[in-house]
Design an enzyme around this catalytic site. Structure first.
Site, PDB file in Angstrom:
ATOM      1  N   TRP A 152      -5.372  83.341 -72.303  1.00 58.90           N
ATOM      2  CA  TRP A 152      -4.336  83.711 -73.270  1.00 58.90           C
ATOM      3  C   TRP A 152      -3.154  84.445 -72.634  1.00 58.90           C
ATOM      4  O   TRP A 152      -2.166  84.679 -73.294  1.00 58.90           O
ATOM      5  CB  TRP A 152      -4.918  84.599 -74.375  1.00 58.90           C
ATOM      6  CG  TRP A 152      -5.845  85.694 -73.884  1.00 58.90           C
ATOM      7  CD1 TRP A 152      -7.203  85.656 -73.898  1.00 58.90           C
ATOM      8  CD2 TRP A 152      -5.489  86.960 -73.303  1.00 58.90           C
ATOM      9  NE1 TRP A 152      -7.722  86.811 -73.360  1.00 58.90           N
ATOM     10  CE2 TRP A 152      -6.690  87.632 -72.995  1.00 58.90           C
ATOM     11  CE3 TRP A 152      -4.276  87.595 -73.018  1.00 58.90           C
ATOM     12  CZ2 TRP A 152      -6.709  88.903 -72.415  1.00 58.90           C
ATOM     13  CZ3 TRP A 152      -4.300  88.860 -72.439  1.00 58.90           C
ATOM     14  CH2 TRP A 152      -5.504  89.496 -72.144  1.00 58.90           C
ATOM     15  N   LYS A 176      -7.753  72.690 -73.249  1.00 56.70           N
ATOM     16  CA  LYS A 176      -8.435  73.619 -74.157  1.00 56.70           C
ATOM     17  C   LYS A 176      -7.764  74.969 -73.924  1.00 56.70           C
ATOM     18  O   LYS A 176      -8.124  75.701 -73.013  1.00 56.70           O
ATOM     19  CB  LYS A 176      -9.923  73.681 -73.802  1.00 56.70           C
ATOM     20  CG  LYS A 176     -10.858  73.999 -74.955  1.00 56.70           C
ATOM     21  CD  LYS A 176     -10.518  75.247 -75.729  1.00 56.70           C
ATOM     22  CE  LYS A 176     -10.956  76.515 -75.058  1.00 56.70           C
ATOM     23  NZ  LYS A 176     -10.497  77.743 -75.716  1.00 56.70           N
ATOM     24  N   PRO A 177      -6.744  75.282 -74.759  1.00 55.88           N
ATOM     25  CA  PRO A 177      -6.087  76.584 -74.579  1.00 55.88           C
ATOM     26  C   PRO A 177      -6.989  77.684 -75.143  1.00 55.88           C
ATOM     27  O   PRO A 177      -7.936  77.391 -75.875  1.00 55.88           O
ATOM     28  CB  PRO A 177      -4.822  76.454 -75.443  1.00 55.88           C
ATOM     29  CG  PRO A 177      -5.178  75.468 -76.508  1.00 55.88           C
ATOM     30  CD  PRO A 177      -6.210  74.538 -75.917  1.00 55.88           C
ATOM     31  N   GLU A 179      -8.421  80.232 -77.614  1.00 60.69           N
ATOM     32  CA  GLU A 179      -8.442  80.126 -79.079  1.00 60.69           C
ATOM     33  C   GLU A 179      -7.281  80.909 -79.699  1.00 60.69           C
ATOM     34  O   GLU A 179      -6.637  80.430 -80.629  1.00 60.69           O
ATOM     35  CB  GLU A 179      -9.782  80.697 -79.582  1.00 60.69           C
ATOM     36  CG  GLU A 179      -9.947  80.629 -81.080  1.00 60.69           C
ATOM     37  CD  GLU A 179     -11.235  81.299 -81.547  1.00 60.69           C
ATOM     38  OE1 GLU A 179     -11.768  82.179 -80.826  1.00 60.69           O
ATOM     39  OE2 GLU A 179     -11.702  80.944 -82.641  1.00 60.69           O
ATOM     40  N   GLY A 230     -11.773  84.164 -66.840  1.00 59.08           N
ATOM     41  CA  GLY A 230     -12.629  85.202 -66.279  1.00 59.08           C
ATOM     42  C   GLY A 230     -13.673  84.635 -65.315  1.00 59.08           C
ATOM     43  O   GLY A 230     -14.049  83.463 -65.396  1.00 59.08           O
ATOM     44  N   THR A 231     -14.161  85.492 -64.422  1.00 59.67           N
ATOM     45  CA  THR A 231     -15.109  85.054 -63.395  1.00 59.67           C
ATOM     46  C   THR A 231     -16.435  84.591 -64.006  1.00 59.67           C
ATOM     47  O   THR A 231     -17.028  83.605 -63.558  1.00 59.67           O
ATOM     48  CB  THR A 231     -15.327  86.200 -62.392  1.00 59.67           C
ATOM     49  OG1 THR A 231     -14.055  86.474 -61.788  1.00 59.67           O
ATOM     50  CG2 THR A 231     -16.323  85.835 -61.311  1.00 59.67           C
ATOM     51  N   THR A 233     -16.996  83.205 -66.929  1.00 60.02           N
ATOM     52  CA  THR A 233     -16.836  81.853 -67.484  1.00 60.02           C
ATOM     53  C   THR A 233     -16.679  80.844 -66.344  1.00 60.02           C
ATOM     54  O   THR A 233     -17.239  79.744 -66.397  1.00 60.02           O
ATOM     55  CB  THR A 233     -15.582  81.785 -68.393  1.00 60.02           C
ATOM     56  OG1 THR A 233     -15.526  82.942 -69.203  1.00 60.02           O
ATOM     57  CG2 THR A 233     -15.606  80.552 -69.261  1.00 60.02           C
ATOM     58  N   GLU A 251      -9.409  79.481 -61.121  1.00 59.25           N
ATOM     59  CA  GLU A 251      -8.501  80.614 -60.889  1.00 59.25           C
ATOM     60  C   GLU A 251      -9.046  81.768 -61.710  1.00 59.25           C
ATOM     61  O   GLU A 251      -8.945  81.753 -62.943  1.00 59.25           O
ATOM     62  CB  GLU A 251      -7.078  80.274 -61.359  1.00 59.25           C
ATOM     63  CG  GLU A 251      -6.462  79.059 -60.715  1.00 59.25           C
ATOM     64  CD  GLU A 251      -6.047  79.309 -59.273  1.00 59.25           C
ATOM     65  OE1 GLU A 251      -6.064  80.469 -58.834  1.00 59.25           O
ATOM     66  OE2 GLU A 251      -5.741  78.314 -58.593  1.00 59.25           O
ATOM     67  N   CYS A 285      -3.977  88.489 -63.773  1.00 60.51           N
ATOM     68  CA  CYS A 285      -5.055  88.395 -62.796  1.00 60.51           C
ATOM     69  C   CYS A 285      -4.667  89.075 -61.492  1.00 60.51           C
ATOM     70  O   CYS A 285      -5.504  89.619 -60.793  1.00 60.51           O
ATOM     71  CB  CYS A 285      -5.393  86.929 -62.549  1.00 60.51           C
ATOM     72  SG  CYS A 285      -3.955  85.937 -62.135  1.00 60.51           S
ATOM     73  N   GLY A 459     -12.144  83.026 -57.209  1.00 58.43           N
ATOM     74  CA  GLY A 459     -11.981  81.603 -57.503  1.00 58.43           C
ATOM     75  C   GLY A 459     -12.199  80.646 -56.362  1.00 58.43           C
ATOM     76  O   GLY A 459     -12.507  81.037 -55.232  1.00 58.43           O
TER      77      GLY A 459
HETATM   78  P1  NDP Z   1     -12.126  83.695 -70.457  1.00 59.58           P
HETATM   79  O1  NDP Z   1     -12.857  83.254 -69.259  1.00 59.58           O
HETATM   80  O2  NDP Z   1     -12.864  84.352 -71.539  1.00 59.58           O
HETATM   81  O3  NDP Z   1     -11.375  82.452 -71.150  1.00 59.58           O
HETATM   82  C1  NDP Z   1     -10.572  81.549 -70.446  1.00 59.58           C
HETATM   83  C2  NDP Z   1     -10.662  80.201 -71.127  1.00 59.58           C
HETATM   84  O4  NDP Z   1     -11.988  79.710 -71.022  1.00 59.58           O
HETATM   85  C3  NDP Z   1     -10.352  80.263 -72.605  1.00 59.58           C
HETATM   86  O5  NDP Z   1      -9.706  79.078 -73.009  1.00 59.58           O
HETATM   87  C4  NDP Z   1     -11.739  80.336 -73.210  1.00 59.58           C
HETATM   88  O6  NDP Z   1     -11.774  79.939 -74.555  1.00 59.58           O
HETATM   89  C5  NDP Z   1     -12.481  79.383 -72.305  1.00 59.58           C
HETATM   90  N1  NDP Z   1     -13.939  79.530 -72.322  1.00 59.58           N
HETATM   91  C6  NDP Z   1     -14.688  80.584 -72.741  1.00 59.58           C
HETATM   92  N2  NDP Z   1     -16.013  80.305 -72.609  1.00 59.58           N
HETATM   93  C7  NDP Z   1     -16.106  79.054 -72.095  1.00 59.58           C
HETATM   94  C8  NDP Z   1     -17.184  78.206 -71.726  1.00 59.58           C
HETATM   95  N3  NDP Z   1     -18.464  78.577 -71.882  1.00 59.58           N
HETATM   96  N4  NDP Z   1     -16.916  76.991 -71.208  1.00 59.58           N
HETATM   97  C9  NDP Z   1     -15.643  76.583 -71.037  1.00 59.58           C
HETATM   98  N5  NDP Z   1     -14.563  77.342 -71.405  1.00 59.58           N
HETATM   99  C10 NDP Z   1     -14.796  78.564 -71.907  1.00 59.58           C
HETATM  100  O7  NDP Z   1     -10.936  84.589 -69.935  1.00 59.58           O
HETATM  101  P2  NDP Z   1      -9.866  85.372 -70.814  1.00 59.58           P
HETATM  102  O8  NDP Z   1      -9.271  84.485 -71.837  1.00 59.58           O
HETATM  103  O9  NDP Z   1     -10.438  86.641 -71.235  1.00 59.58           O
HETATM  104  O10 NDP Z   1      -8.714  85.576 -69.735  1.00 59.58           O
HETATM  105  C11 NDP Z   1      -8.661  86.648 -68.922  1.00 59.58           C
HETATM  106  C12 NDP Z   1      -9.245  86.320 -67.562  1.00 59.58           C
HETATM  107  O11 NDP Z   1      -8.504  85.279 -66.943  1.00 59.58           O
HETATM  108  C13 NDP Z   1      -9.153  87.484 -66.621  1.00 59.58           C
HETATM  109  O12 NDP Z   1     -10.348  87.669 -65.928  1.00 59.58           O
HETATM  110  C14 NDP Z   1      -8.058  87.091 -65.645  1.00 59.58           C
HETATM  111  O13 NDP Z   1      -8.145  87.704 -64.420  1.00 59.58           O
HETATM  112  C15 NDP Z   1      -8.217  85.618 -65.592  1.00 59.58           C
HETATM  113  N6  NDP Z   1      -6.965  84.997 -65.164  1.00 59.58           N
HETATM  114  C16 NDP Z   1      -6.902  84.478 -63.897  1.00 59.58           C
HETATM  115  C17 NDP Z   1      -5.731  83.948 -63.409  1.00 59.58           C
HETATM  116  C18 NDP Z   1      -5.666  83.359 -62.041  1.00 59.58           C
HETATM  117  O14 NDP Z   1      -4.774  82.538 -61.817  1.00 59.58           O
HETATM  118  N7  NDP Z   1      -6.543  83.703 -61.119  1.00 59.58           N
HETATM  119  C19 NDP Z   1      -4.507  83.935 -64.221  1.00 59.58           C
HETATM  120  C20 NDP Z   1      -4.684  84.496 -65.519  1.00 59.58           C
HETATM  121  C21 NDP Z   1      -5.883  85.013 -65.954  1.00 59.58           C
HETATM  122  P3  NDP Z   1     -11.629  81.004 -75.764  1.00 59.58           P
HETATM  123  O15 NDP Z   1     -10.838  82.143 -75.270  1.00 59.58           O
HETATM  124  O16 NDP Z   1     -10.932  80.221 -76.770  1.00 59.58           O
HETATM  125  O17 NDP Z   1     -13.007  81.361 -76.170  1.00 59.58           O
END
Ligand code: NDP
Length: 498
Positions: A152, A176-177, A179, A230-231, A233, A251, A285, A459
């Site tokens: 997000w 899949k953006p 939610e 997130g790591t 996920t 990432e 991140c 990542g």
């Molecule tokens: P999440 O891992 O919770 O979510 C990321 C995406 O994965 C969302 O679309 C989420 O859906 C989806 N997702 C959740 N569970 C699953 C699953 N079991 N299988 C497949 N997809 C799933 O991260 P956040 O949204 O909380 O984002 C923050 C994190 O992203 C931080 O850790 C940040 O560091 C990292 N990030 C890394 C970047 C990089 O380039 N290294 C850049 C930006 C952020 P939904 O949210 O709809 O449930």
């Protein structure tokens, strides 16, 4: 369309209501609904993937000449630019980032499509040195259906970084953006359609990742997942991918060190450290969340840093002067607050912030101020775990060996910053820091032409860069026989090229 109407989503070329639950996306600055939509359902995942597969096979996209695919990508870039202000305002509402940041993200998305259009039309396949009576080549093929799963914090920019190279390579994409921030991906799908992308090649499935992202990742027709998030996920996705023998790029999170050496230009270092942690309210991140300052400088540097951080303008994201908007949600703000409380309980001293602001706009949104803690050691939880908020932990260091050990002592290894006037010191330290990106006398600067990604828990794989397109292609070797005689084999001496 009025607010109460339910937004259609894009499934296999059709704009229709999702078959999941109806929900509202909310503006983090006020908590008010921005739009209502129905989430996609698992059946919608099936339709989107099947539609993408059919479009990949039959739309002719993959067979178009690279410059023809590129011309569609150039048009997408132009349309993003033509609608940039509208998109930036919508993105501000979607995730509460200040308008100046969302303008930059939209510009970056346009630049990404332009860049991968150029990468696509200039990608070279090679003739490799032959070791026999043949001509050998290395060529690239598109993979099929790609899943792009995004978080997000930087919609449209994150989505463009996956969609542009994947389409440029000739694939179909299902996004899949997150939610809670689906609006920019839906806009992007409209723009792609308007630019002439064949129907079905791009679908957008808003809704819960644990349901839809999971189903998408497991789908046998999905040939690659490009994930940012997130790591935890990311590791879950990597396990599924291992079972399918499917490549992934991940990432993930970070806990990046910024290092101020004793010869740093302090004006630059103060500005860079502030920007590194507090821009995007720390929801980045690559946020520089662990600060290491040479002990000789520590007191004066921290005094300047705290004074400058106290001046940051936290407030209405629509105001052009705002530097920090609200956090994404009430739940996320509570998580940040828990980390700050933990830091204090672990013996940390608050130099700034640490309490929700109140009054006027602050009472409506999920605001949290720039917060600086000191008195903690690198091994403590707030120094090891990603907070993903405007929280900086400052630590003095005595010598570079100790500094290096601590800077590298993290599960994460996404980015780092070094502030020094001595480029030889920066070179030596920069090469020893374990991180995907090291900024020297700058921070959080990006170029689409430069690969980006993390080591360890930050990542796998790299996005961006001219060769970023290859992440979405399979490499193939072709051998063209040039021998005058049949291949020597039975009873005949064979020469095997080694
Ligand atoms: P999440 O891992 O919770 O979510 C990321 C995406 O994965 C969302 O679309 C989420 O859906 C989806 N997702 C959740 N569970 C699953 C699953 N079991 N299988 C497949 N997809 C799933 O991260 P956040 O949204 O909380 O984002 C923050 C994190 O992203 C931080 O850790 C940040 O560091 C990292 N990030 C890394 C970047 C990089 O380039 N290294 C850049 C930006 C952020 P939904 O949210 O709809 O449930």
């Amino acid at each position: 369309m009025t607010l109460e109407q339910t937004l259609p989503i894009c499934i296999a070329g059709d704009w229709r209501l999702g078959r999941g639950e109806r929900y509202a996306t909310c503006y983090p600055a006020t908590g008010e609904a921005v739009a209502w939509l129905n989430a996609a359902s698992v059946d919608d995942v099936e339709d989107a993937v099947q539609g993408a597969h059919q479009a990949f096979l039959h739309s002719g996209w993959a067979q178009r000449k690279p410059h023809e695919r590129a011309s569609v990508l150039y048009r997408i870039a132009e349309l993003i630019r033509a609608r940039s202000e509208e998109l930036a305002q919508l993105q501000r509402q979607d995730n509460g980032k200040p308008i100046n940041e969302t303008r930059a993200l939209v510009a970056s998305a346009a630049g990404t499509f332009q860049f991968f259009a150029a990468a696509c039309e200039t990608l070279e396949e090679t003739i490799t040195p032959s070791r026999g009576d043949f001509v050998s080549m290395s060529v690239y093929e598109p993979m099929g259906v790609i899943a792009a799963i995004t978080p997000w914090n930087s919609p449209i920019a994150s989505e463009a970084q996956k969609v542009a190279p994947a389409l440029a390579a000739g694939n179909a994409v299902v996004i899949k953006p997150a939610e809670i921030t689906p609006l920019m991906a839906l806009q992007l799908a409209q723009i792609c359609e308007e630019a002439g992308l064949p129907k079905g090649l791009l679908s957008v499935l808003p809704g819960k990742g644990s349901l839809l992202g999971d189903a998408l990742t497991r789908h046998p027709l999905v040939k690659r997942v490009s994930f940012t998030g997130g790591t935890k996920t990311g590791k879950h996705i990597a396990h599924i991918a291992a079972d399918k023998m499917m490549p992934v790029s991940l990432e993930l999170g970070g806990k990046s060190p910024t290092i101020v050496l004793d010869d740093a230009d302090l004006d630059h270092a103060v500005a860079g450290v502030l920007y590194g942690i507090f821009s995007s309210s720390g929801e980045a991140c690559i946020a520089g969340s662990r600060l290491f300052v040479a002990r000789a400088l520590y007191e004066p540097f921290m005094a300047r840093l705290v004074a400058a951080a106290a001046e940051l303008r936290v407030g209405d994201p629509a105001d052009e002067r705002t530097q920090m908007g609200p956090l994404i949600s009430a739940a996320h703000r509570e998580s940040v607050e828990r980390y700050v409380a933990l830091g204090v309980a672990e013996g940390g001293r608050l130099l700034l912030g640490g309490e929700r602001p109140s009054g006027s706009v602050y009472d409506q949104g999920y605001y949290y101020p720039p917060t600086i803690l000191e008195g903690l050691s690198n091994s403590q939880q707030v120094c090891q775990e990603e907070i993903f908020g405007p929280v900086l932990v400052a630590m003095p260091f005595d010598d570079e060996a100790q500094l290096l050990e601590q800077a590298n002592d993290s599960l994460y290894a996404l980015a780092a910053g070094i502030w020094t006037r001595d480029y030889k010191r920066a070179w030596a330290l920069g090469r020893k820091i374990q991180a995907g990106t090291v900024w020297i006398n700058t921070y959080k600067q990006f170029s689409i032409s430069t690969p980006f990604g993390g080591w360890r828990d930050s990542g796998l794989g790299r996005e961006k860069g001219r060769l970023g397109i290859l992440q979405y292609m399979e490499q193939k070797s072709l051998y063209w026989g040039m021998n005058e005689q049949p291949l020597a084999w039975a009873g005949v001496q064979t020469e095997v090229g080694l």
